[in-house]
Design a protein around this motif. Structure first.
Motif, short mmCIF file in Angstrom:
data_model
loop_
_atom_site.label_atom_id
_atom_site.label_comp_id
_atom_site.label_asym_id
_atom_site.label_seq_id
_atom_site.Cartn_x
_atom_site.Cartn_y
_atom_site.Cartn_z
N ARG A 237 0.84 -1.21 0.00
CA ARG A 237 0.00 0.00 0.00
C ARG A 237 0.86 1.25 0.00
O ARG A 237 0.55 2.24 -0.67
N MET A 240 2.05 1.81 -3.48
CA MET A 240 0.98 2.36 -4.33
C MET A 240 0.80 3.86 -4.06
O MET A 240 0.60 4.65 -4.99
N PHE A 241 0.87 4.27 -2.78
CA PHE A 241 0.75 5.70 -2.46
C PHE A 241 1.91 6.49 -3.05
O PHE A 241 1.74 7.57 -3.61
N ALA A 243 3.55 5.87 -5.62
CA ALA A 243 3.43 5.99 -7.07
C ALA A 243 2.59 7.18 -7.49
O ALA A 243 2.68 7.65 -8.62
N THR A 244 1.76 7.73 -6.56
CA THR A 244 0.91 8.89 -6.89
C THR A 244 1.63 10.20 -6.62
O THR A 244 1.09 11.27 -6.93
N ARG A 245 2.82 10.16 -6.03
CA ARG A 245 3.54 11.36 -5.68
C ARG A 245 4.49 11.75 -6.81
O ARG A 245 5.03 10.91 -7.53
N GLY A 246 4.71 13.02 -6.93
CA GLY A 246 5.63 13.50 -7.94
C GLY A 246 7.06 13.52 -7.44
O GLY A 246 7.34 13.28 -6.26
N THR A 249 11.26 9.57 -5.87
CA THR A 249 10.78 8.98 -4.62
C THR A 249 11.42 7.61 -4.39
O THR A 249 11.85 6.93 -5.33
#
Length: 307
Positions: A237, A240-241, A243-246, A249
């Motif tokens: 999880r 997955m989170f 992966a949504t950040r710019g 990372t």
């Protein structure tokens, strides 16, 4: 005057010889021999039973044995047949052995093969840092020196395909015991393993566990490595989170089993002391989530040195 005269009569002597019937041919003796069981664990008893058909009761039966590599046999026992022509021996082979029963009086013999499976003790256990250790203790006669034999390993995760592991060398613990061992890092969950080693005299044993393609002694088994905290689903999880950040990372987690996981875990970043503040806030939020509104002395002993 009459003179008596003696007359000798020569009469032919006739002897009649009556032909006698030929002696009845003695039936030739035949032998049978059976091993029970035909395959046995090392040093377990094997009963050899047989019948000498056509031989009288009390006929001597010799037993020869020829262990692998099957040199000329050596006599190890003698017995006699009973009224039905039966006989038996009890033997304790320590390797594959051929046994020959013979009737010296009739010049007949018969041979059976007994297969021996050598004793082994197998242990599989979990180590730290997500590793598994497989240990095999191989028992054998003292004349077989298997020290330093190259051992090949294969491992499979769950129901997946086997892949080779790093080879190892056997180690002699005593004249009768050889150690086969490896340690390997594996994901959490179930796994399967195979091992194979070759050394002089390994064909002295019957090996039902030999993996396909193994020409020496083979072993196989299963194991399981525990899942550490945080759980894999929690790490998934987090990935997955992220992966949504710019931006650039990454994160890495060492769980309670010492297993490293995350995303881009080998990436490096230049950071300042602001990271400490972020860790401090995360720790305080954790205390709050646990219902703790104050910082206890144990937490202070961790946070103050950090800040």
């Amino acid at each position: 005057m009459r003179v008596p005269v003696k007359v000798a009569l020569a009469l032919p002597l006739v002897c009649a010889f009556m032909p006698t019937a030929p002696a009845a041919a003695q039936p030739s003796a035949t032998l049978t021999l059976h091993a029970s069981p035909a395959f046995v664990a090392n040093h377990r008893p094997v009963v050899l039973t047989g019948t000498a058909a056509g031989a009288p009761a009390g006929t001597a039966v010799d037993l020869d044995e020829s262990p692998y590599p099957y040199h000329p046999g050596t006599q190890v026992a003698t017995t006699v047949t009973d009224a039905q022509g039966n006989f038996s021996f009890t033997v304790h082979p320590d390797r594959n052995t051929r046994y020959t029963a013979a009737l010296p009086s009739a010049g007949v013999e018969v041979t059976v093969q007994v297969g021996v499976e050598n004793k082994r003790v197998i242990k599989v256990r979990a180590l730290s840092l997500g590793r598994a250790m497989v240990t095999i203790l191989v028992f054998h006669p003292r004349d077989l020196n298997w020290n330093g034999a190259r051992t090949h390993w294969w491992f499979a995760e769950g129901g997946g395909r086997f892949t080779p592991g790093a080879p190892t060398r056997t180690r002699r613990l005593s004249p009768y015991i050889t150690l086969v061992r490896t340690a390997i890092a594996l994901p959490a969950g179930r796994f399967r393993w195979r091992a194979c080693f070759s050394a002089p005299g390994v064909k002295a044993f019957f090996d039902p566990q030999r993996p396909r393609g193994c020409t020496g002694l083979g072993y196989h088994g299963r194991g399981r490595l525990p899942v550490g905290f945080p759980w894999p689903r929690s790490i998934a999880r987090a990935a997955m989170f992220l992966a949504t950040r710019g931006g650039r990372t990454a994160f890495a987690v060492v769980d309670s089993e010492g297993r490293l996981s995350g995303v881009n875990i080998h990436s490096t970043f230049i950071t300042g002391s602001v990271v400490k503040a972020m860790l401090l806030v995360a720790y305080l939020r954790r205390l709050d989530a646990m219902g703790q509104r104050t910082v206890d002395p144990n937490s202070n002993s961790i946070l103050y040195p950090m800040i």
